[in-house]
Design a protein around this motif. Structure first.
Motif, PDB file in Angstrom:
ATOM      1  N   LYS A   1     -16.850  15.200   2.911  1.00  0.00           N
ATOM      2  CA  LYS A   1     -15.855  14.376   2.215  1.00  0.00           C
ATOM      3  C   LYS A   1     -15.756  12.998   2.862  1.00  0.00           C
ATOM      4  N   ALA A   2     -15.570  11.988   2.024  1.00  0.00           N
ATOM      5  CA  ALA A   2     -15.424  10.626   2.536  1.00  0.00           C
ATOM      6  C   ALA A   2     -14.179  10.539   3.410  1.00  0.00           C
ATOM      7  N   GLY A   3     -14.361  10.130   4.643  1.00  0.00           N
ATOM      8  CA  GLY A   3     -13.240   9.981   5.568  1.00  0.00           C
ATOM      9  C   GLY A   3     -12.743  11.283   6.164  1.00  0.00           C
TER      10      GLY A   3
ATOM     11  N   ASN B   1     -15.246   5.122  17.935  1.00  0.00           N
ATOM     12  CA  ASN B   1     -14.807   6.223  17.081  1.00  0.00           C
ATOM     13  C   ASN B   1     -15.872   6.666  16.098  1.00  0.00           C
ATOM     14  N   SER B   2     -16.679   5.738  15.591  1.00  0.00           N
ATOM     15  CA  SER B   2     -17.688   6.134  14.601  1.00  0.00           C
ATOM     16  C   SER B   2     -18.715   7.078  15.212  1.00  0.00           C
ATOM     17  N   LEU B   3     -19.076   6.867  16.459  1.00  0.00           N
ATOM     18  CA  LEU B   3     -20.005   7.772  17.126  1.00  0.00           C
ATOM     19  C   LEU B   3     -19.369   9.156  17.303  1.00  0.00           C
ATOM     20  N   LEU B   4     -18.123   9.190  17.745  1.00  0.00           N
ATOM     21  CA  LEU B   4     -17.446  10.467  17.965  1.00  0.00           C
ATOM     22  C   LEU B   4     -17.188  11.199  16.648  1.00  0.00           C
ATOM     23  N   GLU B   5     -16.926  10.449  15.587  1.00  0.00           N
ATOM     24  CA  GLU B   5     -16.762  11.070  14.271  1.00  0.00           C
ATOM     25  C   GLU B   5     -18.076  11.711  13.820  1.00  0.00           C
ATOM     26  N   GLU B   6     -19.196  11.038  14.069  1.00  0.00           N
ATOM     27  CA  GLU B   6     -20.508  11.582  13.705  1.00  0.00           C
ATOM     28  C   GLU B   6     -20.824  12.828  14.519  1.00  0.00           C
ATOM     29  N   ILE B   7     -20.478  12.828  15.797  1.00  0.00           N
ATOM     30  CA  ILE B   7     -20.679  14.021  16.623  1.00  0.00           C
ATOM     31  C   ILE B   7     -19.866  15.181  16.058  1.00  0.00           C
TER      32      ILE B   7
ATOM     33  N   ARG C   1     -18.894  15.547  12.965  1.00  0.00           N
ATOM     34  CA  ARG C   1     -19.538  15.919  11.695  1.00  0.00           C
ATOM     35  C   ARG C   1     -20.714  16.872  11.939  1.00  0.00           C
ATOM     36  N   GLN C   2     -21.534  16.544  12.951  1.00  0.00           N
ATOM     37  CA  GLN C   2     -22.702  17.381  13.246  1.00  0.00           C
ATOM     38  C   GLN C   2     -22.289  18.746  13.809  1.00  0.00           C
ATOM     39  N   ILE C   3     -21.247  18.788  14.595  1.00  0.00           N
ATOM     40  CA  ILE C   3     -20.746  20.061  15.129  1.00  0.00           C
ATOM     41  C   ILE C   3     -20.290  20.963  13.987  1.00  0.00           C
ATOM     42  N   ILE C   4     -19.597  20.388  13.012  1.00  0.00           N
ATOM     43  CA  ILE C   4     -19.143  21.180  11.859  1.00  0.00           C
ATOM     44  C   ILE C   4     -20.343  21.638  11.033  1.00  0.00           C
ATOM     45  N   ARG C   5     -21.324  20.748  10.807  1.00  0.00           N
ATOM     46  CA  ARG C   5     -22.513  21.108  10.025  1.00  0.00           C
ATOM     47  C   ARG C   5     -23.305  22.234  10.668  1.00  0.00           C
ATOM     48  N   MET C   6     -23.353  22.252  12.009  1.00  0.00           N
ATOM     49  CA  MET C   6     -24.103  23.285  12.713  1.00  0.00           C
ATOM     50  C   MET C   6     -23.369  24.626  12.688  1.00  0.00           C
ATOM     51  N   GLY C   7     -22.118  24.611  12.285  1.00  0.00           N
ATOM     52  CA  GLY C   7     -21.359  25.860  12.191  1.00  0.00           C
ATOM     53  C   GLY C   7     -21.049  26.485  13.534  1.00  0.00           C
ATOM     54  N   LEU C   8     -20.811  25.658  14.533  1.00  0.00           N
ATOM     55  CA  LEU C   8     -20.483  26.188  15.861  1.00  0.00           C
ATOM     56  C   LEU C   8     -19.170  26.969  15.808  1.00  0.00           C
ATOM     57  N   PRO C   9     -18.979  27.893  16.751  1.00  0.00           N
ATOM     58  CA  PRO C   9     -17.754  28.703  16.753  1.00  0.00           C
ATOM     59  C   PRO C   9     -16.493  27.831  16.714  1.00  0.00           C
ATOM     60  N   GLY C  10     -15.559  28.229  15.865  1.00  0.00           N
ATOM     61  CA  GLY C  10     -14.300  27.503  15.732  1.00  0.00           C
ATOM     62  C   GLY C  10     -14.300  26.436  14.656  1.00  0.00           C
ATOM     63  N   THR C  11     -15.447  26.196  14.031  1.00  0.00           N
ATOM     64  CA  THR C  11     -15.522  25.127  13.024  1.00  0.00           C
ATOM     65  C   THR C  11     -15.381  25.638  11.596  1.00  0.00           C
ATOM     66  N   ALA C  12     -15.303  26.939  11.408  1.00  0.00           N
ATOM     67  CA  ALA C  12     -15.229  27.508  10.047  1.00  0.00           C
ATOM     68  C   ALA C  12     -14.080  26.937   9.212  1.00  0.00           C
ATOM     69  N   PRO C  13     -12.873  26.748   9.778  1.00  0.00           N
ATOM     70  CA  PRO C  13     -11.793  26.201   8.946  1.00  0.00           C
ATOM     71  C   PRO C  13     -12.057  24.777   8.440  1.00  0.00           C
ATOM     72  N   PHE C  14     -13.011  24.083   9.078  1.00  0.00           N
ATOM     73  CA  PHE C  14     -13.289  22.694   8.717  1.00  0.00           C
ATOM     74  C   PHE C  14     -14.547  22.552   7.865  1.00  0.00           C
ATOM     75  N   ALA C  15     -15.168  23.677   7.499  1.00  0.00           N
ATOM     76  CA  ALA C  15     -16.385  23.634   6.685  1.00  0.00           C
ATOM     77  C   ALA C  15     -16.105  22.900   5.383  1.00  0.00           C
ATOM     78  N   GLY C  16     -16.980  21.996   5.026  1.00  0.00           N
ATOM     79  CA  GLY C  16     -16.829  21.192   3.819  1.00  0.00           C
ATOM     80  C   GLY C  16     -16.178  19.849   4.087  1.00  0.00           C
TER      81      GLY C  16
ATOM     82  N   LEU D   1     -10.010  13.872  10.732  1.00  0.00           N
ATOM     83  CA  LEU D   1      -9.934  14.973  11.701  1.00  0.00           C
ATOM     84  C   LEU D   1     -10.023  14.437  13.120  1.00  0.00           C
ATOM     85  N   TRP D   2     -10.929  13.497  13.373  1.00  0.00           N
ATOM     86  CA  TRP D   2     -11.056  12.919  14.708  1.00  0.00           C
ATOM     87  C   TRP D   2      -9.767  12.205  15.103  1.00  0.00           C
ATOM     88  N   GLN D   3      -9.172  11.441  14.187  1.00  0.00           N
ATOM     89  CA  GLN D   3      -7.918  10.730  14.477  1.00  0.00           C
ATOM     90  C   GLN D   3      -6.824  11.723  14.842  1.00  0.00           C
TER      91      GLN D   3
END
Length: 150
Positions: free
Chosen positions: A114-116, A87-93, A95-110, A121-123
């Motif tokens: 945040k810790a956890g 899970n930690s690897l998938l959570e990091e992936i 995180r990076q998808i949100i940071r890159m601002g890929l389409p569909g990630t705007a609602p999750f920006a920020g 979101l992954w859970q």
């Protein structure tokens, strides 16, 4: 065995308590399993029954789909089952998808800062997948007034 399927909504809490008590009044030791799609819902039901309604239930289990699958694998193969994914690897992936601002990630920006945030979101995403929730239905639910704006 009786299977009852349906979406959970806070207004159904009383009905869940009544159905649980009705089932247990016949035989206090009869097994009862409530299967839920997420760990947060599992915790909510535990608080509702044990703390708020002061119920003491024997041979009673509340499991997520993921917990049930792990128990079934353990029962079948006997040994401790290792999770199929890290899970930690998938959570990091995620995180990076949100940071890159890929389409569909705007609602999750920020959320990635945040810790956890990405872990939660992954859970949630994993629970929706394990629960075989139709993505269109999930999106319609978020757009309706079932949830707060957050």
């Amino acid at each position: 065995m009786e299977v009852i399927l349906g979406p959970f909504h806070p207004h159904l809490e009383d009905a869940l308590v009544e159905e649980t008590l009705r089932y247990k009044e016949e035989d206090l030791l009869s097994p009862l399993l409530i299967l839920v799609p997420s760990n947060s819902l599992r915790r909510r039901i535990k608080v509702l029954l044990a703390e708020e309604r002061q119920l003491s239930l024997l041979n009673f289990h509340i499991l997520t789909f993921h917990q049930l699958s792990l128990r079934l694998l353990k029962e079948r193969y006997g040994a401790q089952v290792q999770p199929l994914q890290d899970n930690s690897l998938l959570e990091e992936i995620l995180r990076q998808i949100i940071r890159m601002g890929l389409p569909g990630t705007a609602p999750f920006a920020g959320l990635e800062g945040k810790a956890g945030g990405c872990a939660a979101l992954w859970q949630t995403l994993r629970d929706l997948k394990d629960g075989i929730v139709n993505p269109i239905t999930a999106l319609e639910a978020t757009r309706s007034d079932l949830f707060g704006e957050e």
